[in-house]
Scaffold this motif. Sequence first.
Motif, PDB file in Angstrom:
ATOM      1  N   GLU A  58      30.746  56.603  45.498  1.00  0.00           N
ATOM      2  CA  GLU A  58      30.114  55.486  46.195  1.00  0.00           C
ATOM      3  C   GLU A  58      28.611  55.710  46.177  1.00  0.00           C
ATOM      4  OE1 GLU A  58      30.135  53.295  50.612  1.00  0.00           O
ATOM      5  OE2 GLU A  58      31.457  55.001  50.199  1.00  0.00           O
ATOM      6  N   ARG A  66      36.255  46.034  48.860  1.00  0.00           N
ATOM      7  CA  ARG A  66      37.451  46.840  49.137  1.00  0.00           C
ATOM      8  C   ARG A  66      38.508  46.036  49.891  1.00  0.00           C
ATOM      9  NH1 ARG A  66      35.081  52.698  51.214  1.00  0.00           N
ATOM     10  NH2 ARG A  66      33.664  53.036  49.440  1.00  0.00           N
ATOM     11  N   THR A 108      41.746  51.107  46.547  1.00  0.00           N
ATOM     12  CA  THR A 108      41.762  51.865  47.794  1.00  0.00           C
ATOM     13  C   THR A 108      43.211  52.180  48.156  1.00  0.00           C
ATOM     14  OG1 THR A 108      41.676  49.771  49.016  1.00  0.00           O
ATOM     15  CG2 THR A 108      39.616  50.993  48.759  1.00  0.00           C
ATOM     16  N   LEU A 117      39.108  55.876  48.051  1.00  0.00           N
ATOM     17  CA  LEU A 117      38.931  55.355  46.703  1.00  0.00           C
ATOM     18  C   LEU A 117      39.805  56.127  45.729  1.00  0.00           C
ATOM     19  CD1 LEU A 117      35.051  54.835  46.492  1.00  0.00           C
ATOM     20  CD2 LEU A 117      36.814  53.074  46.721  1.00  0.00           C
ATOM     21  N   ILE A 147      34.896  59.184  40.504  1.00  0.00           N
ATOM     22  CA  ILE A 147      35.006  58.158  41.538  1.00  0.00           C
ATOM     23  C   ILE A 147      33.937  58.469  42.578  1.00  0.00           C
ATOM     24  CG2 ILE A 147      36.490  57.090  43.276  1.00  0.00           C
ATOM     25  CD1 ILE A 147      38.893  58.189  41.691  1.00  0.00           C
ATOM     26  N   SER A 199      30.950  47.669  47.407  1.00  0.00           N
ATOM     27  CA  SER A 199      31.912  48.302  48.313  1.00  0.00           C
ATOM     28  C   SER A 199      32.543  47.296  49.262  1.00  0.00           C
ATOM     29  CB  SER A 199      31.212  49.406  49.117  1.00  0.00           C
ATOM     30  OG  SER A 199      30.710  50.416  48.275  1.00  0.00           O
ATOM     31  N   LEU A 249      39.965  50.327  39.862  1.00  0.00           N
ATOM     32  CA  LEU A 249      39.364  50.984  41.021  1.00  0.00           C
ATOM     33  C   LEU A 249      40.018  50.392  42.257  1.00  0.00           C
ATOM     34  CD1 LEU A 249      37.206  52.814  42.319  1.00  0.00           C
ATOM     35  CD2 LEU A 249      35.572  50.940  42.018  1.00  0.00           C
ATOM     36  N   CYS A 265      27.753  50.424  46.302  1.00  0.00           N
ATOM     37  CA  CYS A 265      28.763  50.100  45.295  1.00  0.00           C
ATOM     38  C   CYS A 265      29.813  51.200  45.200  1.00  0.00           C
ATOM     39  CB  CYS A 265      28.111  49.914  43.924  1.00  0.00           C
ATOM     40  SG  CYS A 265      27.024  48.470  43.802  1.00  0.00           S
ATOM     41  N   ASP A 266      31.013  50.798  44.802  1.00  0.00           N
ATOM     42  CA  ASP A 266      32.065  51.739  44.427  1.00  0.00           C
ATOM     43  C   ASP A 266      32.044  51.888  42.913  1.00  0.00           C
ATOM     44  OD1 ASP A 266      32.782  51.860  47.083  1.00  0.00           O
ATOM     45  OD2 ASP A 266      34.463  50.452  46.869  1.00  0.00           O
TER      46      ASP A 266
END
Length: 380
Positions: free
Chosen positions: A39, A84, A331, A350, A37, A81, A329, A43-44
């Motif tokens: 960033e 989120r 939060t 994340l 995981i 990102s 994915l 992007c995540d």
Amino acid sequence: MRGETSMPTMTLDDEMPQRARFHGRQDYYDDIGFTLIAESEGCDILMGEFFYIFQGGPSRPRSQWLGDGVANNSLQIIVPSERRNGGLYDNDFSRTGMSIPQYYAHDELKITRETDRVIWSLGDVRYVCRPPVWELKGRHGEAEYDLTFRQLPHPVVWSYGTFESAEKTGIGAGYCYLSCEGTLRVAGKTYPIRNGRGVHERLAHSESSVLDMAVVPRKHDTGEGGGFCIQGLGSDPLIWMMGRPDDPMAFLSVQGRQIDYLPALGKGSVRYTTTERWFDPRSGLYMPSRWHVRCDSPEGTLDLEIRGHGRGYYPWEMKRGYQIMLWILATANGEFQYPDGHVTLIRDELVLHEDVKNIVVHTETMNGPDRSEERRVRKE
């Protein structure tokens, strides 16, 4: 104890295949791999890269595995990102390796043990295991890897017991919490990885009631799925949850100390609730997308809201059923409360939420699933 950390880590024996533990049983599964995981570049990122050894096929009727061979399962979910806390949407993702025609033959998997490391090689991908450091190199599908993982200062979590105990229980599973540095290149774009977080997984089992679709209780034939996993490793506490929806477990690392929530053994309580679902236009699944998690014990309380913003999935083709592994994915927001009342806030961390969906499980009749064949095979 050795290497770059004083914490207990895996041995080279743990990094070797575990087939000999199961004394000639036909049913056998062994996996090794990594989650990540991170960033990067706005992007995540959620990545899974695993080798799976399946011993099955029609020549082994006691095995639950339809295929017989070795899979290189690769999955990459990469979403902006800015998505989120916005909920799931129809994002693109990359996956390959889990359809039976993509399996490698058993003799194509090369495993070399040296003085200080074990190397697994399959196709163009190589895992270099020298605990507490691991390297992932090579190319598979759209992904190119040049990643180095280092164990965080936390011991291995043997959530289903050690490999030594697997000789009696039929299952062993160890997980190392990791940091990650290097580069991940997907579909021609390079993502520098700095301060990524992940897990090194080692899992082996044979005829285990925990992970055999032929013997799980009937209620797990429903759309609720047969299992789940949550990984949140970005801050203290580190969060590792897994189990079935009605039998969840949690393993937290708080200030370097492990707290186990194992309700089935009388250790604390875990509440795991799906609070929102999303219709996926690509798969047709009405999949879980938001959860509430609460873990209580005299050693502390974890309370989290988890919301997904990127999804991917891959199939498991089995003799008595068909599974879809949903990777989401997400939060996490909430808090951990210490026994003295002190609170640590968790904000937009994340996390990975994995859900095992049993799509088709048993031979169906107008009187319900027919389990007589599964019982007969197990008794032979």
